[in-house]
Enzyme design. Structure first.
Site, PDB file in Angstrom:
ATOM      1  N   LYS A  82      53.759  10.587 -43.430  1.00 36.85           N
ATOM      2  CA  LYS A  82      53.727  10.622 -41.962  1.00 36.85           C
ATOM      3  C   LYS A  82      52.592   9.781 -41.385  1.00 36.85           C
ATOM      4  O   LYS A  82      52.607   9.460 -40.195  1.00 36.85           O
ATOM      5  CB  LYS A  82      53.648  12.061 -41.450  1.00 36.85           C
ATOM      6  CG  LYS A  82      52.372  12.815 -41.740  1.00 36.85           C
ATOM      7  CD  LYS A  82      52.477  14.258 -41.257  1.00 36.85           C
ATOM      8  CE  LYS A  82      51.216  15.056 -41.517  1.00 36.85           C
ATOM      9  NZ  LYS A  82      50.065  14.600 -40.728  1.00 36.85           N
ATOM     10  N   ASP A  83      51.604   9.408 -42.205  1.00 36.54           N
ATOM     11  CA  ASP A  83      50.505   8.554 -41.737  1.00 36.54           C
ATOM     12  C   ASP A  83      50.832   7.073 -41.843  1.00 36.54           C
ATOM     13  O   ASP A  83      50.061   6.233 -41.364  1.00 36.54           O
ATOM     14  CB  ASP A  83      49.229   8.813 -42.556  1.00 36.54           C
ATOM     15  CG  ASP A  83      48.616  10.172 -42.277  1.00 36.54           C
ATOM     16  OD1 ASP A  83      48.876  10.736 -41.199  1.00 36.54           O
ATOM     17  OD2 ASP A  83      47.884  10.673 -43.147  1.00 36.54           O
ATOM     18  N   ARG A 130      53.042  14.428 -30.405  1.00 37.78           N
ATOM     19  CA  ARG A 130      54.403  14.931 -30.661  1.00 37.78           C
ATOM     20  C   ARG A 130      54.452  16.444 -30.514  1.00 37.78           C
ATOM     21  O   ARG A 130      55.345  16.992 -29.855  1.00 37.78           O
ATOM     22  CB  ARG A 130      54.829  14.525 -32.082  1.00 37.78           C
ATOM     23  CG  ARG A 130      56.112  15.190 -32.572  1.00 37.78           C
ATOM     24  CD  ARG A 130      56.334  14.901 -34.057  1.00 37.78           C
ATOM     25  NE  ARG A 130      55.257  15.406 -34.896  1.00 37.78           N
ATOM     26  CZ  ARG A 130      55.170  16.665 -35.333  1.00 37.78           C
ATOM     27  NH1 ARG A 130      56.090  17.557 -35.000  1.00 37.78           N
ATOM     28  NH2 ARG A 130      54.166  17.036 -36.094  1.00 37.78           N
ATOM     29  N   ARG A 131      53.492  17.126 -31.142  1.00 38.70           N
ATOM     30  CA  ARG A 131      53.457  18.578 -31.043  1.00 38.70           C
ATOM     31  C   ARG A 131      53.140  19.020 -29.621  1.00 38.70           C
ATOM     32  O   ARG A 131      53.762  19.939 -29.080  1.00 38.70           O
ATOM     33  CB  ARG A 131      52.417  19.149 -32.016  1.00 38.70           C
ATOM     34  CG  ARG A 131      52.821  19.020 -33.477  1.00 38.70           C
ATOM     35  CD  ARG A 131      51.669  19.407 -34.398  1.00 38.70           C
ATOM     36  NE  ARG A 131      52.035  19.291 -35.806  1.00 38.70           N
ATOM     37  CZ  ARG A 131      51.205  18.951 -36.777  1.00 38.70           C
ATOM     38  NH1 ARG A 131      49.934  18.689 -36.483  1.00 38.70           N
ATOM     39  NH2 ARG A 131      51.605  18.874 -38.021  1.00 38.70           N
ATOM     40  N   LYS A 132      52.148  18.377 -29.024  1.00 39.80           N
ATOM     41  CA  LYS A 132      51.733  18.752 -27.666  1.00 39.80           C
ATOM     42  C   LYS A 132      52.914  18.678 -26.696  1.00 39.80           C
ATOM     43  O   LYS A 132      53.147  19.621 -25.923  1.00 39.80           O
ATOM     44  CB  LYS A 132      50.605  17.827 -27.199  1.00 39.80           C
ATOM     45  CG  LYS A 132      50.138  18.098 -25.784  1.00 39.80           C
ATOM     46  CD  LYS A 132      49.010  17.146 -25.382  1.00 39.80           C
ATOM     47  CE  LYS A 132      48.550  17.436 -23.947  1.00 39.80           C
ATOM     48  NZ  LYS A 132      47.434  16.541 -23.541  1.00 39.80           N
ATOM     49  N   ARG A 148      40.484  17.750 -34.109  1.00 42.16           N
ATOM     50  CA  ARG A 148      40.308  16.751 -35.151  1.00 42.16           C
ATOM     51  C   ARG A 148      39.593  17.368 -36.338  1.00 42.16           C
ATOM     52  O   ARG A 148      39.103  18.490 -36.295  1.00 42.16           O
ATOM     53  CB  ARG A 148      39.485  15.556 -34.623  1.00 42.16           C
ATOM     54  CG  ARG A 148      40.142  14.720 -33.542  1.00 42.16           C
ATOM     55  CD  ARG A 148      41.312  13.882 -34.044  1.00 42.16           C
ATOM     56  NE  ARG A 148      40.987  13.160 -35.276  1.00 42.16           N
ATOM     57  CZ  ARG A 148      40.327  12.021 -35.342  1.00 42.16           C
ATOM     58  NH1 ARG A 148      39.883  11.448 -34.246  1.00 42.16           N
ATOM     59  NH2 ARG A 148      40.104  11.428 -36.499  1.00 42.16           N
ATOM     60  N   ARG A 154      39.417  22.422 -39.211  1.00 46.94           N
ATOM     61  CA  ARG A 154      40.303  22.935 -38.161  1.00 46.94           C
ATOM     62  C   ARG A 154      40.449  24.452 -38.254  1.00 46.94           C
ATOM     63  O   ARG A 154      40.444  25.149 -37.239  1.00 46.94           O
ATOM     64  CB  ARG A 154      41.663  22.241 -38.255  1.00 46.94           C
ATOM     65  CG  ARG A 154      41.588  20.746 -38.007  1.00 46.94           C
ATOM     66  CD  ARG A 154      42.954  20.086 -38.010  1.00 46.94           C
ATOM     67  NE  ARG A 154      42.828  18.634 -38.072  1.00 46.94           N
ATOM     68  CZ  ARG A 154      43.790  17.789 -37.716  1.00 46.94           C
ATOM     69  NH1 ARG A 154      44.945  18.246 -37.281  1.00 46.94           N
ATOM     70  NH2 ARG A 154      43.603  16.496 -37.794  1.00 46.94           N
ATOM     71  N   CYS A 241      52.123   6.792 -34.852  1.00 53.60           N
ATOM     72  CA  CYS A 241      51.987   8.237 -34.983  1.00 53.60           C
ATOM     73  C   CYS A 241      51.508   8.873 -33.686  1.00 53.60           C
ATOM     74  O   CYS A 241      51.525  10.082 -33.539  1.00 53.60           O
ATOM     75  CB  CYS A 241      51.027   8.593 -36.129  1.00 53.60           C
ATOM     76  SG  CYS A 241      49.327   8.018 -35.871  1.00 53.60           S
TER      77      CYS A 241
END
Length: 306
Positions: A82-83, A130-132, A148, A154, A241
């Protein structure tokens, strides 16, 4: 067969877990081959006090590693797929995609069991646009704050009470032994995963046939077909991304189903569609879905962001 393989890796605990996992598989497959890791600091690792979306550029977590690949300092690199940008530097390729782990987004909270249980105005941490966007589409009352740092950082911020909940990739939590921190998985109809989420990408020099042949056993066909479709969709939209795009493909036998969303940053507009077809046509199907969604309003959504 090469007598020694050097793996380029980021220094985070998750990156090291992933690289050590691949190193162990290589040592098992090739007992006579020495496999070593070279730790590399990337731009995305150095800049921790700025939201990813503000840093800009593609390859935040890959560029420095790819430079070492190109100059021959390392033989291969292990990345979270995904990166990875959809366009790689000339001379490099993704030579293997490993079997996918848990693809979902994990809801992590010390107070609430599910996303739906969050009280009005709750503070949720995520670094992903995307999540937000998708969470705000369901719950515009939430306060989404940037988050971050590595996984342990986290989790610590959550434990310190800075957030009511945080959202992380389930695969990363499980790989690091933090699966017990997952309160629940967020359903795909609430938050569709990122391109390639849950899969590892093995990058090598395109012309290095010896190394690529050695790495071929790591490739998982179903995962490769699914993620090829996802990356084809993303590549057509030219989204890095840090664009609110989610896409997930499922391969069952000879068939593939691709579902995708294009979202406004604030979640006020979300375009969602699916396409079905033959898994052998994964790339063209991903591109077809992208073209269809751009024509149906996706172009306007992206233009308002980029």
């Amino acid at each position: 067969m090469k007598a020694k393989l050097t793996i380029g890796t980021r220094q985070s605990l998750l990156a090291l877990w992933q690289s050590n996992h691949i190193a162990a598989l290589l040592r098992k497959e090739y007992p006579e081959c020495e496999v070593v890791l070279k730790k590399i600091v990337t731009k995305g690792d150095r800049i921790l006090d700025v939201p990813l979306a503000q840093i800009g550029g593609k390859g935040l977590f890959t560029k420095e590693i790819e430079e070492d690949l190109l100059d021959g300092t390392v033989d291969l690199a292990v990345h979270s797929l995904k990166d990875m940008p959809t366009v790689l530097p000339e001379g490099l390729c993704l030579t293997a995609i490993t079997e996918r782990a848990n693809v979902g987004d994990a809801f992590v909270s010390n107070k609430y069991a599910t996303f739906e249980e969050l009280p009005l105005g709750s503070v949720v941490g995520t670094s992903s646009l995307r999540r937000k966007a998708q969470l705000l589409a369901k719950r515009p009352d939430l306060e989404i704050r940037d988050l971050r740092g590595n996984v342990d950082t986290r989790l610590r911020k959550l434990d310190e009470g800075l957030y009511d909940a945080i959202i992380l990739a389930a695969a990363g939590l499980e790989r690091l032994g933090h699966g017990d921190r997952i309160s629940s998985l967020i359903p795909a109809d609430v938050c569709l995963p990122a391109v390639g989420q849950g899969a590892l990408a093995i990058e090598a020099r395109t012309a290095d046939k010896e190394v690529r042949d050695m790495l071929s056993f790591l490739n998982d066909l179903n995962t490769k077909q699914a993620t090829d479709a996802e990356r084809a969709f993303l590549g057509l939209l030219e989204g890095g991304c840090q664009v609110p795009i989610g896409v997930h493909a499922d391969v069952e036998g000879e068939n593939i189903r691709i579902e995708a969303i294009i979202a406004a940053l604030d979640g006020s507009t979300i375009l969602r569609d699916t396409i079905n077809g033959k898994a052998d046509d994964a790339v063209s199907l991903g591109q077809q879905l992208g073209k269809k969604m751009l024509a149906a309003g996706g172009q306007e959504i992206l233009a308002s962001i980029l």
